[in-house]
Scaffold this motif. Structure first.
Motif, PDB file in Angstrom:
ATOM      1  N   LEU A  56       0.856  -1.192   0.000  1.00 28.39           N
ATOM      2  CA  LEU A  56       0.000   0.000   0.000  1.00 28.39           C
ATOM      3  C   LEU A  56       0.889   1.238   0.000  1.00 28.39           C
ATOM      4  CD1 LEU A  56      -2.702   1.512   0.257  1.00 28.39           C
ATOM      5  CD2 LEU A  56      -2.587   1.138   2.739  1.00 28.39           C
ATOM      6  N   MET A  57       0.722   2.094  -1.008  1.00 30.92           N
ATOM      7  CA  MET A  57       1.477   3.346  -1.080  1.00 30.92           C
ATOM      8  C   MET A  57       0.504   4.513  -1.051  1.00 30.92           C
ATOM      9  SD  MET A  57       4.490   4.498  -3.677  1.00 30.92           S
ATOM     10  CE  MET A  57       5.506   5.937  -3.291  1.00 30.92           C
ATOM     11  N   LEU A  58       0.678   5.395  -0.062  1.00 35.09           N
ATOM     12  CA  LEU A  58      -0.216   6.536   0.112  1.00 35.09           C
ATOM     13  C   LEU A  58       0.437   7.816  -0.387  1.00 35.09           C
ATOM     14  CD1 LEU A  58      -1.405   5.727   3.748  1.00 35.09           C
ATOM     15  CD2 LEU A  58      -2.650   5.286   1.628  1.00 35.09           C
ATOM     16  N   ALA A  59      -0.378   8.670  -1.005  1.00 36.60           N
ATOM     17  CA  ALA A  59       0.097   9.973  -1.493  1.00 36.60           C
ATOM     18  C   ALA A  59      -0.997  11.010  -1.238  1.00 36.60           C
ATOM     19  CB  ALA A  59       0.420   9.892  -2.976  1.00 36.60           C
ATOM     20  N   PRO A  60      -0.625  12.257  -0.950  1.00 32.11           N
ATOM     21  CA  PRO A  60      -1.623  13.256  -0.525  1.00 32.11           C
ATOM     22  C   PRO A  60      -2.672  13.626  -1.565  1.00 32.11           C
ATOM     23  CG  PRO A  60       0.631  14.036  -0.166  1.00 32.11           C
ATOM     24  CD  PRO A  60       0.727  12.797  -0.941  1.00 32.11           C
ATOM     25  N   THR A  61      -2.367  13.445  -2.858  1.00 34.12           N
ATOM     26  CA  THR A  61      -3.327  13.859  -3.887  1.00 34.12           C
ATOM     27  C   THR A  61      -3.597  12.721  -4.870  1.00 34.12           C
ATOM     28  OG1 THR A  61      -1.609  14.658  -5.387  1.00 34.12           O
ATOM     29  CG2 THR A  61      -2.495  16.244  -3.798  1.00 34.12           C
ATOM     30  N   LYS A  62      -4.740  12.807  -5.522  1.00 35.40           N
ATOM     31  CA  LYS A  62      -5.108  11.799  -6.503  1.00 35.40           C
ATOM     32  C   LYS A  62      -4.118  11.737  -7.670  1.00 35.40           C
ATOM     33  CE  LYS A  62      -8.595  10.641  -9.916  1.00 35.40           C
ATOM     34  NZ  LYS A  62      -9.734  11.136 -10.672  1.00 35.40           N
ATOM     35  N   SER A 140      -3.746  15.678  13.189  1.00 35.88           N
ATOM     36  CA  SER A 140      -4.849  14.754  12.910  1.00 35.88           C
ATOM     37  C   SER A 140      -4.877  14.316  11.443  1.00 35.88           C
ATOM     38  CB  SER A 140      -6.185  15.422  13.270  1.00 35.88           C
ATOM     39  OG  SER A 140      -6.352  16.611  12.510  1.00 35.88           O
ATOM     40  N   TYR A 141      -3.767  14.526  10.712  1.00 34.49           N
ATOM     41  CA  TYR A 141      -3.740  14.104   9.312  1.00 34.49           C
ATOM     42  C   TYR A 141      -3.924  12.589   9.233  1.00 34.49           C
ATOM     43  CZ  TYR A 141      -2.469  14.129   4.366  1.00 34.49           C
ATOM     44  OH  TYR A 141      -2.494  14.003   2.995  1.00 34.49           O
ATOM     45  N   ALA A 142      -4.561  12.115   8.175  1.00 25.62           N
ATOM     46  CA  ALA A 142      -4.949  10.701   8.048  1.00 25.62           C
ATOM     47  C   ALA A 142      -3.775   9.732   8.186  1.00 25.62           C
ATOM     48  CB  ALA A 142      -5.655  10.486   6.706  1.00 25.62           C
ATOM     49  N   TYR A 143      -2.568  10.149   7.820  1.00 25.30           N
ATOM     50  CA  TYR A 143      -1.390   9.273   7.936  1.00 25.30           C
ATOM     51  C   TYR A 143      -1.242   8.732   9.362  1.00 25.30           C
ATOM     52  CZ  TYR A 143       0.740  10.434   3.353  1.00 25.30           C
ATOM     53  OH  TYR A 143       1.018  10.556   2.022  1.00 25.30           O
ATOM     54  N   VAL A 144      -1.523   9.577  10.345  1.00 20.26           N
ATOM     55  CA  VAL A 144      -1.297   9.211  11.753  1.00 20.26           C
ATOM     56  C   VAL A 144      -2.184   8.030  12.154  1.00 20.26           C
ATOM     57  CG1 VAL A 144      -1.296  10.059  14.133  1.00 20.26           C
ATOM     58  CG2 VAL A 144      -0.654  11.605  12.259  1.00 20.26           C
ATOM     59  N   TYR A 145      -3.457   8.123  11.836  1.00 17.06           N
ATOM     60  CA  TYR A 145      -4.400   7.052  12.191  1.00 17.06           C
ATOM     61  C   TYR A 145      -4.079   5.768  11.432  1.00 17.06           C
ATOM     62  CZ  TYR A 145      -8.799   4.483  12.630  1.00 17.06           C
ATOM     63  OH  TYR A 145      -9.733   3.518  12.868  1.00 17.06           O
ATOM     64  N   ILE A 146      -3.745   5.898  10.152  1.00 20.56           N
ATOM     65  CA  ILE A 146      -3.464   4.708   9.324  1.00 20.56           C
ATOM     66  C   ILE A 146      -2.242   3.968   9.859  1.00 20.56           C
ATOM     67  CG2 ILE A 146      -2.818   3.918   7.007  1.00 20.56           C
ATOM     68  CD1 ILE A 146      -4.432   6.381   5.930  1.00 20.56           C
ATOM     69  N   GLU A 175       7.684  14.203  16.215  1.00 20.54           N
ATOM     70  CA  GLU A 175       6.288  13.770  16.097  1.00 20.54           C
ATOM     71  C   GLU A 175       6.101  12.862  14.879  1.00 20.54           C
ATOM     72  OE1 GLU A 175       1.739  15.557  15.734  1.00 20.54           O
ATOM     73  OE2 GLU A 175       3.422  16.956  15.846  1.00 20.54           O
ATOM     74  N   ILE A 176       6.729  13.214  13.759  1.00 20.60           N
ATOM     75  CA  ILE A 176       6.646  12.387  12.537  1.00 20.60           C
ATOM     76  C   ILE A 176       7.211  10.993  12.828  1.00 20.60           C
ATOM     77  CG2 ILE A 176       7.533  12.095  10.182  1.00 20.60           C
ATOM     78  CD1 ILE A 176       7.595  15.244  10.072  1.00 20.60           C
ATOM     79  N   ILE A 177       8.379  10.968  13.465  1.00 19.60           N
ATOM     80  CA  ILE A 177       9.049   9.701  13.772  1.00 19.60           C
ATOM     81  C   ILE A 177       8.198   8.852  14.729  1.00 19.60           C
ATOM     82  CG2 ILE A 177      11.015   8.785  15.103  1.00 19.60           C
ATOM     83  CD1 ILE A 177      12.714  10.942  13.605  1.00 19.60           C
ATOM     84  N   ARG A 178       7.612   9.521  15.703  1.00 23.09           N
ATOM     85  CA  ARG A 178       6.760   8.824  16.677  1.00 23.09           C
ATOM     86  C   ARG A 178       5.494   8.283  16.004  1.00 23.09           C
ATOM     87  NH1 ARG A 178       7.072  12.734  20.021  1.00 23.09           N
ATOM     88  NH2 ARG A 178       5.097  13.760  19.532  1.00 23.09           N
ATOM     89  N   ASN A 179       4.855   9.127  15.198  1.00 26.24           N
ATOM     90  CA  ASN A 179       3.591   8.738  14.566  1.00 26.24           C
ATOM     91  C   ASN A 179       3.745   7.616  13.549  1.00 26.24           C
ATOM     92  OD1 ASN A 179       2.156  10.622  16.040  1.00 26.24           O
ATOM     93  ND2 ASN A 179       2.193  12.184  14.446  1.00 26.24           N
ATOM     94  N   LEU A 180       4.903   7.571  12.875  1.00 27.59           N
ATOM     95  CA  LEU A 180       5.130   6.534  11.860  1.00 27.59           C
ATOM     96  C   LEU A 180       5.940   5.352  12.404  1.00 27.59           C
ATOM     97  CD1 LEU A 180       5.830   8.655   8.617  1.00 27.59           C
ATOM     98  CD2 LEU A 180       3.663   7.742   9.474  1.00 27.59           C
ATOM     99  N   HIS A 181       6.189   5.348  13.715  1.00 23.94           N
ATOM    100  CA  HIS A 181       6.905   4.226  14.367  1.00 23.94           C
ATOM    101  C   HIS A 181       8.278   4.004  13.729  1.00 23.94           C
ATOM    102  CE1 HIS A 181       2.939   3.381  16.078  1.00 23.94           C
ATOM    103  NE2 HIS A 181       2.460   3.424  14.851  1.00 23.94           N
ATOM    104  N   ILE A 182       8.976   5.102  13.417  1.00 24.80           N
ATOM    105  CA  ILE A 182      10.261   5.032  12.714  1.00 24.80           C
ATOM    106  C   ILE A 182      11.367   4.520  13.640  1.00 24.80           C
ATOM    107  CG2 ILE A 182      12.047   6.405  11.540  1.00 24.80           C
ATOM    108  CD1 ILE A 182       9.428   5.972   9.895  1.00 24.80           C
ATOM    109  N   GLU A 183      12.167   3.566  13.094  1.00 23.68           N
ATOM    110  CA  GLU A 183      13.290   2.982  13.850  1.00 23.68           C
ATOM    111  C   GLU A 183      14.638   3.448  13.320  1.00 23.68           C
ATOM    112  OE1 GLU A 183      12.000  -1.463  14.704  1.00 23.68           O
ATOM    113  OE2 GLU A 183      11.465  -0.858  12.667  1.00 23.68           O
ATOM    114  N   HIS A 184      14.643   3.999  12.095  1.00 24.61           N
ATOM    115  CA  HIS A 184      15.904   4.392  11.477  1.00 24.61           C
ATOM    116  C   HIS A 184      15.650   5.529  10.493  1.00 24.61           C
ATOM    117  CE1 HIS A 184      19.923   3.995   9.788  1.00 24.61           C
ATOM    118  NE2 HIS A 184      19.396   3.940   8.580  1.00 24.61           N
TER     119      HIS A 184
END
Length: 764
Positions: A56-62, A140-146, A175-184
């Protein structure tokens, strides 16, 4: 192996990043145009080969989601029908069907978020989740919940975040790193040793121009007025200085402070709102003068003049009546007669002409912050005999129609083919669309944002040397914005490295902690005598209770409430509700109103009509007001209190107050649990809506006219006697009704009489 490596060979830095990110959640920071998407493809190929499942690849616009889909279809040896794009244009049923049959899915985040909330799809089999433009994963951008749901659902989870720049704020990067569970974190710049051989180099230069004397005179007048507007705010202790160089954010904050004080009952400070409003308008006028030119400023002052003349806002009226403003307008008219505009404009035309003379098929992008300026620049460049086209966003502004995504794509294709030499773009050209590489990028004005500055520069220098020119007016906001973006950009890489090291240390500490705990457990077991193996206990199967069901209005999916309800354990059923936003039993429906919506519905007369319909349809309706109700929209607190009292006493509808969407969801869940578990009430929609009477249907039809509230609809019907007579009335006849002026009458007649044109057909 699914990736067709015969068609494309990975670069060294792409191979290195792939090797480091194929087994752990990574954030990849790489300049625009250096193949972030291809890194995602390398990892997708590896994960599919190892686990099967879905990508699954997400992008902000159609358009960007479609572009990614085309890339996968071209480079992956997978049947094309199994590579698909999901957007809101597909019906929910169709999306569920497409999801099941697909191996690779590109999508917009809002679509996936909605499908997850209602349980239409599962992320269980997704073996790689890619977040393009990952710097959006905040708030609250959708990326966080997904990302949160993915970590909870997936059997073999792996996250890859891609961005050209996550910004310079350390807290935001964390916050980005925390929300996306980034390890590296993998960071590359154009000067990184493994990237440098592939970058042709971008020549960055800035050109300073001197403002003409007439400009300086207008600027001086506006700055004097701004100083006078700021002085009462400084005397009240709301701002630290009344210098006209005070940042706009401080003036904005002053408005918030005044509103909060008025809400607490300090009405004496309410008079300061006038000065704050004037200061904001003057701040904007000075910025237009310094960075855009006389055309943009004339247009803005024209709007202020019309506002003031109609008495729409007191601040506009006072500004227009100020003798200094009249003098400034007179000077602007003189400049217009002399053919004067911002000196940056002449410098821009000179740059474009030289570039096209040197290379006739040159591609040039001019970035500007303002639509008004983009319109002027495109028009003037075309007059030079050089083909230029505007590139703006989808939203329409007054008489300036926005561009649909279909139109945007068409313009980019024509630009790529060389039909146009110059693309005059607003911020929509910075991120999220595949803008072709160009020979020259011009910033008509600098931007104070590191992200936007990097995105703009990334449009050149990918495969051949490029040139970036920043135009600045000496001694103005232009210079301040330029140095602000440069400072933020340098800070960004320092902060990124700092945060990256922090992530490594945290990972090492958690690993050492785990190893230490494991060693202690092993030592403990060595000392203990072996125990007899316990007999298996027969499991007791308990019938799973039926979950808490909440009917949610489809329009509420835009809020955060349904997501929080699902996290609390509610089963969400999405419907288009005629009455209420949430239904929790046959008796109870909840109308959720944000503070802004509550005030707006009070102003336009919808509030009490909604309460009536709610009370008619449900035995025990409830209203939840979300957010700080007082101190917004300059509505007096007593008017708000009066409306609340009327809702509670006259309509008998209880009102609950919540701080945010999370608390609203908790209220709704608790109410639903009480109704369904304790009171054993069924969850059902009361016939969707009580049947409307003939009079109600007639009022509803008339309410569909522009700016016609429920109250005004009643007046119109009483005056004319029937719906037919309302629709056939002339402008003069309409103006006989209280509350309808010349403008409103004209708009009503326009909607009724102008021939219908299908927008899709018009665009094609």
């Amino acid at each position: 192996m699914y990736l067709r490596r015969d068609l494309i060979t990975p670069r060294v830095y792409q191979e290195v990043i792939f090797a480091r990110c194929k087994e752990k959640n990574c954030l990849v920071v790489l300049p625009t145009g250096l193949g972030k998407t291809f890194i995602a493809m390398l990892i997708a190929d590896y994960r599919l080969s190892k686990y099967g499942g879905k990508i699954l690849m997400l992008a902000p616009t159609k358009p960007l989601a479609l572009q990614h889909r085309e890339s996968f279809a071209r480079l992956f040896d997978i049947p094309e029908e199994k590579i698909n794009t999901l957007t809101g244009e597909l019906s929910p049923e169709k999306r569920a069907e497409v999801w099941k049959k697909s191996i690779i899915i590109t999508a917009t985040p809002q679509t996936i978020e909605n499908d997850l909330v209602v349980g239409r799809i599962s992320l269980e089999d997704v073996v790689l989740l890619v977040f393009d433009e990952a710097h959006r994963a905040v708030g609250s951008y959708a990326y966080v919940y997904i990302a949160k749901e993915y970590a909870r659902q997936a059997k073999h989870p792996l996250i890859l975040g891609l961005t050209a720049s996550p910004g310079s704020n350390e807290e935001k990067i964390r916050e980005i790193i925390r929300n996306l569970h980034i390890e590296h974190v993998e960071i590359r710049t154009e000067s990184s040793p493994d990237v440098k051989p592939y970058v042709q180099g971008v020549k960055l230069e800035w050109i300073k121009v001197e403002l003409p004397e007439l400009y300086k005179e207008v600027r001086k007048l506006l700055r004097e007025m701004l100083k006078d507007s700021l002085k009462p705010l400084k005397e009240a202790g709301i701002i630290d200085s009344y210098s006209p160089d005070l940042p706009k954010k401080d003036v904005l904050n002053a408005g918030r402070i005044i509103n909060a004080e008025v809400a607490r009952g300090n009405y004496a400070l309410g008079r300061l709102m006038l000065y704050q409003a004037k200061a904001m308008k003057l701040h904007h006028a000075i910025e237009l003068l310094e960075t855009q030119g006389l055309s943009a400023l004339r247009s803005y002052l024209g709007k202020l003049y019309n506002e003031g003349k109609r008495g729409k806002t007191k601040s506009a009226k006072e500004l227009i009546q100020d003798p200094r403003m009249r003098k400034a307008i007179s000077l602007l008219m003189q400049a217009n007669e002399l053919g004067l505009d911002h000196p940056k404009m002449d410098k821009l035309f000179e740059l474009i002409k030289k570039q096209v003379e040197k290379k006739p098929n040159s591609k040039i992008i001019v970035f500007t912050n303002y639509r008004e300026t983009s319109k002027k620049l495109a028009s003037e460049i075309n007059k030079l005999g050089i083909k230029a086209v505007r590139f703006v966003g989808q939203a329409s502004r007054e008489k300036d129609k926005g561009m649909s995504q279909k139109k945007q794509k068409e313009v980019l294709e024509l630009f790529s083919q060389g039909v146009f030499n110059v693309l005059v773009a607003t911020s929509v050209g910075e991120e999220g669309l595949d803008v072709p590489e160009v020979d020259l990028v011009v910033f008509y004005e600098p931007v104070p944002s590191a992200i936007r500055s990097i995105q703009r520069r990334g449009r050149t220098g990918r495969h051949r040397p490029g040139r970036v020119v920043v135009l600045m007016a000496r001694g103005t906001r232009d210079e301040a914005y330029y140095w602000s973006s440069r400072r933020k950009e340098k800070a960004m890489f320092v902060t990124l490295k700092k945060v990256s090291e922090m992530v490594k240390r945290e990972k090492q500490a958690s690993l050492l902690g785990f190893m230490g705990t494991k060693a202690k457990e092993e030592a403990k077991h060595e000392k203990e005598p072996p125990k007899e193996e316990a007999l298996p206990v027969k499991p007791i199967f308990v019938k799973k209770p039926k979950g808490i069901v909440v009917y949610v209005d489809s329009r509420e999916l835009k809020s955060q409430v349904p997501k929080y309800l699902k996290e609390l354990g509610a089963e969400i059923q999405v419907k288009t509700l005629d009455v209420g936003d949430y239904v929790v039993s046959e008796d109870v429906a909840v109308e959720r109103k944000s503070a802004n919506d509550f005030i707006q519905s009070l102003i336009d007369g919808r509030l009490f009509e909604q309460m009536g319909r709610l009370k008619d349809a449900y035995l025990r309706p409830i209203v939840i007001v979300e957010g700080q109700l007082y101190g917004i929209r300059n509505v007096h607190p007593n008017a708000i209190r009066g409306a609340l009292a009327a809702v509670a006493l006259d309509w008998g509808v209880p009102i609950l107050f919540s701080n945010d969407a999370k608390e609203t969801a908790q209220f709704i869940y608790l109410i639903a649990r009480r109704e369904q578990e304790e009171r054993k009430k069924e969850v059902s929609l009361r016939g969707e809506k009580k049947a409307l009477t003939l009079a109600e249907r007639q009022r509803l039809i008339v309410e569909g006219l522009p700016n016609v509230s429920a109250t005004l609809a009643k007046r119109l019907l009483k005056h004319f006697g029937s719906v037919e007579r309302v629709f056939t009335a002339t402008e003069e006849e309409l103006m006989e009704v209280e509350g309808i002026g010349e403008k409103k009458a004209r708009e009503i007649r326009k909607v009724i009489t102008v021939p219908y044109v299908d927008e899709e057909n018009e665009e094609s």
